[in-house]
Design a protein around this motif. Structure first.
Motif, mmCIF file in Angstrom:
data_model
loop_
_atom_site.group_PDB
_atom_site.id
_atom_site.type_symbol
_atom_site.label_atom_id
_atom_site.label_comp_id
_atom_site.label_asym_id
_atom_site.label_seq_id
_atom_site.Cartn_x
_atom_site.Cartn_y
_atom_site.Cartn_z
ATOM 1 N N SER A 171 0.838 -1.205 0.000
ATOM 2 C CA SER A 171 0.000 0.000 0.000
ATOM 3 C C SER A 171 0.867 1.247 0.000
ATOM 4 O O SER A 171 0.583 2.225 -0.720
ATOM 5 C CB SER A 171 -0.911 0.003 1.232
ATOM 6 O OG SER A 171 -1.862 -1.024 1.175
ATOM 7 N N LEU A 172 1.935 1.241 0.787
ATOM 8 C CA LEU A 172 2.841 2.389 0.832
ATOM 9 C C LEU A 172 3.576 2.536 -0.488
ATOM 10 O O LEU A 172 3.754 3.651 -0.999
ATOM 11 C CB LEU A 172 3.834 2.222 1.988
ATOM 12 C CG LEU A 172 3.209 2.230 3.394
ATOM 13 C CD1 LEU A 172 4.249 1.847 4.433
ATOM 14 C CD2 LEU A 172 2.608 3.596 3.715
ATOM 15 N N TRP A 173 4.013 1.418 -1.056
ATOM 16 C CA TRP A 173 4.667 1.448 -2.371
ATOM 17 C C TRP A 173 3.751 2.098 -3.407
ATOM 18 O O TRP A 173 4.173 2.967 -4.180
ATOM 19 C CB TRP A 173 5.026 0.025 -2.782
ATOM 20 C CG TRP A 173 5.446 -0.117 -4.213
ATOM 21 C CD1 TRP A 173 6.698 0.086 -4.735
ATOM 22 C CD2 TRP A 173 4.609 -0.490 -5.327
ATOM 23 N NE1 TRP A 173 6.692 -0.134 -6.091
ATOM 24 C CE2 TRP A 173 5.428 -0.495 -6.480
ATOM 25 C CE3 TRP A 173 3.267 -0.817 -5.449
ATOM 26 C CZ2 TRP A 173 4.922 -0.817 -7.734
ATOM 27 C CZ3 TRP A 173 2.769 -1.132 -6.691
ATOM 28 C CH2 TRP A 173 3.589 -1.138 -7.826
ATOM 29 N N LYS A 183 7.672 1.211 11.398
ATOM 30 C CA LYS A 183 9.101 0.972 11.617
ATOM 31 C C LYS A 183 9.647 -0.092 10.675
ATOM 32 O O LYS A 183 10.802 -0.044 10.283
ATOM 33 C CB LYS A 183 9.345 0.580 13.082
ATOM 34 C CG LYS A 183 9.032 1.710 14.056
ATOM 35 C CD LYS A 183 9.382 1.346 15.482
ATOM 36 C CE LYS A 183 9.110 2.532 16.415
ATOM 37 N NZ LYS A 183 9.515 2.235 17.812
ATOM 38 N N ARG A 184 8.800 -1.030 10.306
ATOM 39 C CA ARG A 184 9.218 -2.085 9.382
ATOM 40 C C ARG A 184 8.906 -1.737 7.928
ATOM 41 O O ARG A 184 9.733 -1.934 7.028
ATOM 42 C CB ARG A 184 8.504 -3.394 9.750
ATOM 43 C CG ARG A 184 8.852 -4.587 8.857
ATOM 44 C CD ARG A 184 7.836 -5.711 9.044
ATOM 45 N NE ARG A 184 6.515 -5.301 8.556
ATOM 46 C CZ ARG A 184 5.394 -5.987 8.798
ATOM 47 N NH1 ARG A 184 5.427 -7.060 9.565
ATOM 48 N NH2 ARG A 184 4.237 -5.571 8.306
ATOM 49 N N ASP A 185 7.696 -1.209 7.702
ATOM 50 C CA ASP A 185 7.181 -1.089 6.341
ATOM 51 C C ASP A 185 7.560 0.206 5.634
ATOM 52 O O ASP A 185 7.679 0.222 4.407
ATOM 53 C CB ASP A 185 5.659 -1.230 6.349
ATOM 54 C CG ASP A 185 5.216 -2.621 6.773
ATOM 55 O OD1 ASP A 185 6.060 -3.540 6.738
ATOM 56 O OD2 ASP A 185 4.039 -2.785 7.152
ATOM 57 N N MET A 186 7.719 1.313 6.376
ATOM 58 C CA MET A 186 7.992 2.590 5.719
ATOM 59 C C MET A 186 9.311 2.569 4.940
ATOM 60 O O MET A 186 9.349 2.992 3.776
ATOM 61 C CB MET A 186 7.973 3.720 6.746
ATOM 62 C CG MET A 186 7.947 5.108 6.128
ATOM 63 S SD MET A 186 6.457 5.446 5.152
ATOM 64 C CE MET A 186 5.217 5.567 6.439
ATOM 65 N N PRO A 187 10.411 2.080 5.522
ATOM 66 C CA PRO A 187 11.650 2.025 4.720
ATOM 67 C C PRO A 187 11.509 1.147 3.478
ATOM 68 O O PRO A 187 11.985 1.501 2.396
ATOM 69 C CB PRO A 187 12.675 1.441 5.708
ATOM 70 C CG PRO A 187 12.146 1.777 7.051
ATOM 71 C CD PRO A 187 10.652 1.688 6.923
ATOM 72 N N LYS A 188 10.840 -0.005 3.643
ATOM 73 C CA LYS A 188 10.670 -0.902 2.496
ATOM 74 C C LYS A 188 9.842 -0.236 1.392
ATOM 75 O O LYS A 188 10.173 -0.329 0.201
ATOM 76 C CB LYS A 188 9.997 -2.198 2.939
ATOM 77 C CG LYS A 188 10.864 -3.084 3.817
ATOM 78 C CD LYS A 188 10.115 -4.352 4.214
ATOM 79 C CE LYS A 188 10.968 -5.244 5.112
ATOM 80 N NZ LYS A 188 10.222 -6.462 5.549
ATOM 81 N N GLY A 189 8.734 0.420 1.784
ATOM 82 C CA GLY A 189 7.886 1.082 0.799
ATOM 83 C C GLY A 189 8.623 2.173 0.052
ATOM 84 O O GLY A 189 8.511 2.308 -1.180
#
Length: 498
Positions: free
Chosen positions: A35-37, A256-262
């Motif tokens: 979703s962030l991507w 904390k986990r998903d924002m950097p990946k996105g």
């Protein structure tokens, strides 16, 4: 949460609020990595359909390619910096939050105001282009354009109002659709690709202006390295707005986990797409020279491949890219206005969220009304000539605001590294302070080359007016009405509170 005491610092005053204040301003967590991507890529993708190509007139193919590589470095530095800061400061405030923590209330507001200008004006310009496409498809006259604008705002603001789950689902669908259209174009263009014949068909006339080379074979840098630098502001369109991802921090299931990946997945998706578009769109008939003045380069590319008879169908397809960016940036300005309002920088009524849907409905409607008001005023005052102003000056205001916010966010990253070494950093940028420094330098150079272009200078004047109004309000009213929101608490505690 209880009643908060008043506190004053740096010429600002914090007002006491009770727990009900924040209960009326709640958000819902929904977004995962994809979703962030989609939120980041979707916000940018319309720039791969049009806008970037005008840089070909400034630098030729080679100049535009070098400009794209330089701007890519700026966005890599920015995105890796954001990937470190956003999980460390997981608040909806995004850019304002980072600058507030490291540069105080005034620094936070100046940064937030720059991003506000970018995110409110960009969808207004995008909906102008959507209206132009739809007008051509359905053969409505110029006088019907405001109806398209109002209809699109109503539809996509409503989709954002219904709920964050629907908003993210729509973002994912339209982003995947836009990328699929680009992929079809890339595959279709390969059989017709001739780099020397079409990409290098721009030469320099006796007056220094670009001229068409009928048989191609021109030089890689017809305008020299100066042309590459002059193309920098146009290369920005290939990446502009991915920085909105941190605004979704409080609606991310695990920021904390998903924002950097996105963020990292998003920027590398855009880098791949940007260079595919640059090479393949210019490398087919009618080449770089024709594209250098085109208002719809991807559509022209499709026409060259499939013929002009399919123009209306192709135009409808091209609208998908604009819709993806329009929808996702509406999400961004809604959260950006919400965060500044929740902290009292903007009037606090703007941050109230819907009682059951938990979406910032007041902020979403307010941003739409401002964008529409700007469009309609320009349309009424300038008439037919208003199109050039909307497509040029307003868009340039957005770029100028973006460059200011990038410089401020990169500065915030450096200051966080130097002065807040104790804060938890779930992700650390591999580019470090050097990457942030590159972002500052490239953004400053881009602003310089904006100022050399008369069309861009008009945008900078408009940006100055926006700033004057915003800072005037904050100096007279806003700074006396601040609230200890999560962003403010974190900053006031020296980074020891989440």
């Amino acid at each position: 949460m209880g009643v908060r005491p008043k506190a004053s610092a740096a010429g600002v005053t914090y007002n006491a609020v009770d727990a009900g204040y924040f209960e009326k301003r709640g958000l819902t967590r929904y977004a995962g990595v994809w979703s962030l991507w989609a939120l980041g890529v979707g916000a940018v993708i319309s720039g791969h359909f049009s806008g970037w190509n005008l840089g070909l007139a400034a630098g030729g193919f080679g100049g535009m390619a070098i400009a794209t590589a330089i701007i890519m470095c700026m966005y890599l530095g920015l995105c890796f910096s954001l990937a470190e800061m956003s999980p460390a400061l997981p608040h909806t405030g995004g850019a304002y939050s980072f600058a507030r923590t490291t540069m105080g209330p005034w620094g936070g507001f100046v940064t937030g105001l720059a991003e506000n200008m970018e995110f409110v004006l960009t969808p207004a310009v995008i909906v102008f282009f959507i209206g132009s496409y739809l007008g051509g498809i359905f053969e409505t006259g110029p006088g019907f354009q405001p109806v398209w604008w109002i209809g699109c705002y109503i539809l996509f603001v409503t989709l954002n109002l219904i709920g964050v789950d629907l908003s993210f689902r729509v973002s994912l669908v339209v982003t995947l659709a836009a990328l699929a259209i680009l992929a079809v174009f890339w595959i279709s263009a390969i059989p017709l690709f001739d780099f020397s014949r079409w990409s290098l068909n721009i030469g320099v006339g006796p007056d220094g202006a670009p001229v068409q080379l009928p048989d191609g074979g021109g030089t890689f840098l017809p305008f020299g390295i100066g042309g590459a630098l002059a193309a920098l502001p146009f290369a920005v369109w290939l990446f502009l707005a991915i920085e909105q991802l941190p605004l979704a921090a409080e609606e991310s299931v695990d920021p904390k986990r998903d924002m950097p990946k996105g963020l990292i997945l998003g920027i590398f998706t855009l880098i791949f797409s940007a260079f595919m578009v640059l090479f393949l769109n210019t490398g087919i008939p009618n080449g770089a020279f024709a594209l250098s003045s085109s208002g719809e380069p991807l559509l022209d590319g499709f026409k060259a491949i499939y013929g002009a008879d399919t123009a209306k169908i192709l135009a409808l397809i091209a609208v998908i890219g604009l819709i993806a960016s329009f929808h996702t940036i509406i999400f961004a300005y809604g959260r950006q206005i919400y965060s500044l309002s929740r902290a009292g920088y903007f009037p606090t009524f703007l941050s109230v969220t819907h009682g059951t849907r938990r979406t910032p409905h007041v902020a979403l409607v307010a941003g739409a009304l401002v964008g529409l008001a700007v469009l309609l005023v320009v349309w009424v005052v300038a008439g037919e000539a208003g199109g050039a102003f909307i497509g040029g000056t307003l868009l340039n205001m957005a770029v100028f605001g973006a460059m200011i916010s990038y410089m401020m966010q990169a500065t915030a990253f450096i200051r966080l590294r130097l002065h807040f070494p104790h804060i938890e950093r779930p992700y650390r940028s591999p580019l470090g302070i050097a990457g942030a420094a590159v972002t500052i330098v490239v953004a400053a150079v881009t602003i310089y080359y904006q100022l050399l272009d008369p069309v861009y200078r008009a945008g900078v004047i408009g940006a100055a007016i926006w700033y004057a109004l915003g800072i005037g309000y904050f100096a007279a009213v806003g700074r006396h009405k601040l609230v200890l929101s999560p962003e403010e608490e974190f900053a006031m505690s020296g980074g020891r509170s989440h």
